[in-house]
Enzyme design. Structure first.
Site, PDB file in Angstrom:
ATOM      1  N   ASP A   1       0.831  -1.211   0.000  1.00 19.99           N
ATOM      2  CA  ASP A   1       0.000   0.000   0.000  1.00 19.99           C
ATOM      3  C   ASP A   1       0.865   1.261   0.000  1.00 19.99           C
ATOM      4  O   ASP A   1       1.987   1.260   0.516  1.00 19.99           O
ATOM      5  CB  ASP A   1      -0.914  -0.025   1.236  1.00 19.99           C
ATOM      6  CG  ASP A   1      -2.070   0.964   1.109  1.00 19.99           C
ATOM      7  OD1 ASP A   1      -2.457   1.295  -0.025  1.00 19.99           O
ATOM      8  OD2 ASP A   1      -2.576   1.405   2.161  1.00 19.99           O
ATOM      9  N   GLY A   2       0.289   2.323  -0.568  1.00 19.37           N
ATOM     10  CA  GLY A   2       0.936   3.635  -0.507  1.00 19.37           C
ATOM     11  C   GLY A   2       1.505   4.135  -1.827  1.00 19.37           C
ATOM     12  O   GLY A   2       2.232   5.137  -1.847  1.00 19.37           O
TER      13      GLY A   2
ATOM     14  N   HIS B   1       2.098   3.533  -9.121  1.00 18.50           N
ATOM     15  CA  HIS B   1       1.857   2.105  -9.358  1.00 18.50           C
ATOM     16  C   HIS B   1       3.007   1.479 -10.151  1.00 18.50           C
ATOM     17  O   HIS B   1       3.414   0.350  -9.893  1.00 18.50           O
ATOM     18  CB  HIS B   1       0.535   1.907 -10.106  1.00 18.50           C
ATOM     19  CG  HIS B   1      -0.671   2.324  -9.310  1.00 18.50           C
ATOM     20  ND1 HIS B   1      -0.883   1.908  -8.023  1.00 18.50           N
ATOM     21  CD2 HIS B   1      -1.730   3.134  -9.616  1.00 18.50           C
ATOM     22  CE1 HIS B   1      -2.023   2.422  -7.558  1.00 18.50           C
ATOM     23  NE2 HIS B   1      -2.553   3.176  -8.507  1.00 18.50           N
TER      24      HIS B   1
ATOM     25  N   LEU C   1      10.507 -20.155  -5.274  1.00 16.87           N
ATOM     26  CA  LEU C   1       9.513 -19.406  -4.495  1.00 16.87           C
ATOM     27  C   LEU C   1       8.101 -19.651  -5.012  1.00 16.87           C
ATOM     28  O   LEU C   1       7.844 -19.585  -6.213  1.00 16.87           O
ATOM     29  CB  LEU C   1       9.835 -17.905  -4.611  1.00 16.87           C
ATOM     30  CG  LEU C   1       8.839 -16.950  -3.953  1.00 16.87           C
ATOM     31  CD1 LEU C   1       8.917 -17.045  -2.429  1.00 16.87           C
ATOM     32  CD2 LEU C   1       9.081 -15.517  -4.415  1.00 16.87           C
TER      33      LEU C   1
ATOM     34  N   ARG D   1      -4.963  -1.720   9.223  1.00 20.92           N
ATOM     35  CA  ARG D   1      -6.118  -2.564   8.913  1.00 20.92           C
ATOM     36  C   ARG D   1      -5.734  -3.600   7.873  1.00 20.92           C
ATOM     37  O   ARG D   1      -4.712  -3.481   7.202  1.00 20.92           O
ATOM     38  CB  ARG D   1      -7.297  -1.710   8.425  1.00 20.92           C
ATOM     39  CG  ARG D   1      -6.977  -0.815   7.231  1.00 20.92           C
ATOM     40  CD  ARG D   1      -8.209  -0.032   6.771  1.00 20.92           C
ATOM     41  NE  ARG D   1      -7.855   0.948   5.755  1.00 20.92           N
ATOM     42  CZ  ARG D   1      -7.721   2.260   5.962  1.00 20.92           C
ATOM     43  NH1 ARG D   1      -7.922   2.770   7.163  1.00 20.92           N
ATOM     44  NH2 ARG D   1      -7.387   3.077   4.977  1.00 20.92           N
ATOM     45  N   LEU D   2      -6.637  -4.589   7.734  1.00 20.95           N
ATOM     46  CA  LEU D   2      -6.356  -5.687   6.800  1.00 20.95           C
ATOM     47  C   LEU D   2      -7.014  -5.482   5.438  1.00 20.95           C
ATOM     48  O   LEU D   2      -6.668  -6.174   4.473  1.00 20.95           O
ATOM     49  CB  LEU D   2      -6.803  -7.031   7.397  1.00 20.95           C
ATOM     50  CG  LEU D   2      -5.925  -7.542   8.541  1.00 20.95           C
ATOM     51  CD1 LEU D   2      -6.550  -8.771   9.185  1.00 20.95           C
ATOM     52  CD2 LEU D   2      -4.513  -7.883   8.048  1.00 20.95           C
ATOM     53  N   SER D   3      -7.965  -4.554   5.344  1.00 19.33           N
ATOM     54  CA  SER D   3      -8.596  -4.238   4.050  1.00 19.33           C
ATOM     55  C   SER D   3      -9.028  -5.510   3.287  1.00 19.33           C
ATOM     56  O   SER D   3      -8.750  -5.648   2.097  1.00 19.33           O
ATOM     57  CB  SER D   3      -7.656  -3.379   3.192  1.00 19.33           C
ATOM     58  OG  SER D   3      -7.340  -2.180   3.852  1.00 19.33           O
TER      59      SER D   3
HETATM   60  C1  IPE Z   1      -5.394  -2.573  -0.008  1.00 18.21           C
HETATM   61  O1  IPE Z   1      -5.104  -1.226  -0.164  1.00 18.21           O
HETATM   62  C2  IPE Z   1      -5.399  -3.238  -1.361  1.00 18.21           C
HETATM   63  C3  IPE Z   1      -4.104  -3.368  -2.023  1.00 18.21           C
HETATM   64  C4  IPE Z   1      -2.963  -3.002  -1.520  1.00 18.21           C
HETATM   65  C5  IPE Z   1      -4.138  -3.966  -3.324  1.00 18.21           C
HETATM   66  P1  IPE Z   1      -6.245  -0.127  -0.283  1.00 18.21           P
HETATM   67  O2  IPE Z   1      -5.566   1.182  -0.486  1.00 18.21           O
HETATM   68  O3  IPE Z   1      -7.251  -0.519  -1.306  1.00 18.21           O
HETATM   69  O4  IPE Z   1      -6.946  -0.206   1.135  1.00 18.21           O
HETATM   70  P2  IPE Z   1      -7.736   0.890   1.971  1.00 18.21           P
HETATM   71  O5  IPE Z   1      -8.735   1.519   1.038  1.00 18.21           O
HETATM   72  O6  IPE Z   1      -6.726   1.874   2.464  1.00 18.21           O
HETATM   73  O7  IPE Z   1      -8.352   0.113   3.096  1.00 18.21           O
HETATM   74  C1  IPE Z   2      -1.715   0.310  -3.334  1.00 15.83           C
HETATM   75  O1  IPE Z   2      -1.472   1.685  -3.334  1.00 15.83           O
HETATM   76  C2  IPE Z   2      -2.002  -0.218  -4.721  1.00 15.83           C
HETATM   77  C3  IPE Z   2      -3.405  -0.575  -4.969  1.00 15.83           C
HETATM   78  C4  IPE Z   2      -4.369  -0.556  -4.082  1.00 15.83           C
HETATM   79  C5  IPE Z   2      -3.743  -0.981  -6.330  1.00 15.83           C
HETATM   80  P1  IPE Z   2      -2.660   2.722  -3.328  1.00 15.83           P
HETATM   81  O2  IPE Z   2      -3.093   2.952  -4.741  1.00 15.83           O
HETATM   82  O3  IPE Z   2      -3.746   2.299  -2.401  1.00 15.83           O
HETATM   83  O4  IPE Z   2      -1.968   4.047  -2.811  1.00 15.83           O
HETATM   84  P2  IPE Z   2      -2.412   4.929  -1.583  1.00 15.83           P
HETATM   85  O5  IPE Z   2      -2.604   4.003  -0.420  1.00 15.83           O
HETATM   86  O6  IPE Z   2      -3.664   5.630  -1.968  1.00 15.83           O
HETATM   87  O7  IPE Z   2      -1.266   5.856  -1.389  1.00 15.83           O
HETATM   88 MG    MG Z   3      -4.064   2.470  -0.413  1.00 19.55          MG
END
Ligand code: IPE
Ligand code: IPE
Ligand code: MG
Length: 254
Positions: free
Chosen positions: A34-35, A51, A145, A208-210
């Protein structure tokens, strides 16, 4: 319970030390990558670039964990809720997944990686879906792996599908209700022949685990870092493993 699980290990996983040599067993690491968009925002770049950088980060990590002989790595690439994002972003991500299949698969296969995709794959664009199936077929005998990529994945969807399959077996008279056990439910999930994760790492700082591996994570150790996914280096991964090694896993025992 197995006493070896309570021993405290202090060393991070390095490429010279296999996971079996570690005092606290570690078979499966799952990551919530994430991020990406926040990373791009902070650099003043278009969000989609985040991305693309995320893919580079994953490539770097796969090399690292392969060299370190980790058995199972599962990464969350696209959730069943991520379709709610803007059409441009969703289209970009689907194209990015196609590009990764096209240009990265050969190298993964050369490194012995066995690829699996978990999630509602039928809900992915048809051409991409065919590519995913081919990649799984092409790498299924690889001995290195075992890497799972969660795509259009959501735990609630996964559990709902499993319940539906089990109910159909009961209805058909092939299964009795008393045969429904946690093991049977596990055997109907996308992850059916994959051990539960020992450690779940989430980058980007959210606690969170989302909707990720909710059933499988019952006794996983959780590690959250503020580091954004594109900045997550092998050294950061080793830091997570060092912390994991210092944990005490009790599974409800004493
Ligand atoms: C979780 O991240 C999904 C992936 C990393 C693919 P999200 O950015 O979608 O989760 P939330 O919205 O912060 O819970
Ligand atoms: C995770 O990064 C990738 C996906 C969910 C596809 P994000 O796109 O959620 O990036 P942030 O969390 O909004 O920074
Ligand atoms: Mg995110």
């Amino acid at each position: 319970m197995d006493r070896t699980q309570k021993r405290i290990a202090s060393q991070p996983l390095t490429s010279s030390q296999s996971t079996e040599e570690r005092a606290l067993p570690l078979t499966h690491v799952a990551i919530i990558m994430d991020g990406n968009r926040r990373w791009a925002d902070r650099k003043g770049l278009p969000r989609l670039i985040g991305h693309k950088e995320g893919v580079k980060s994953l490539k770097r990590l796969v090399k690292h964990v392969s060299a370190a002989h980790l058995d199972f790595l599962t990464v969350y690439a696209f959730s069943s809720e991520n379709w709610q994002r803007g059409q441009d972003e969703v289209d970009y991500l689907m194209e990015l997944f196609s590009q990764v299949l096209k240009y990265e698969l050969a190298e993964l296969a050369e490194n012995g990686v066995r690829l699996r995709f978990i999630g509602n794959l039928a809900g992915m664009p048809a051409q991409l879906n065919r590519g995913l199936a081919a990649a799984m077929e092409d790498t299924k005998l690889n001995q290195g792996l075992k890497m799972q990529v969660a795509l259009n994945y959501g735990s609630r969807l996964e559990i709902t599908e499993a319940v539906g399959k089990i109910a159909a077996e009961v209805q058909a008279g092939r299964l009795s209700c008393s045969a429904i056990t946690p093991e049977l439910i596990s055997a109907h999930l996308y992850t059916k022949d994959i051990p539960d994760p020992d450690l779940i790492i989430r980058t980007g700082g959210e606690m969170r685990l989302s909707n990720y591996l909710l059933w499988q994570a019952a006794y996983a150790e959780l590690y959250v870092t503020a580091v954004l996914w594109p900045d997550f280096t092998p050294a950061e991964f080793d830091r997570a493993l060092a912390e994991y090694s210092a944990r005490q896993r009790r599974y409800g025992g004493d």
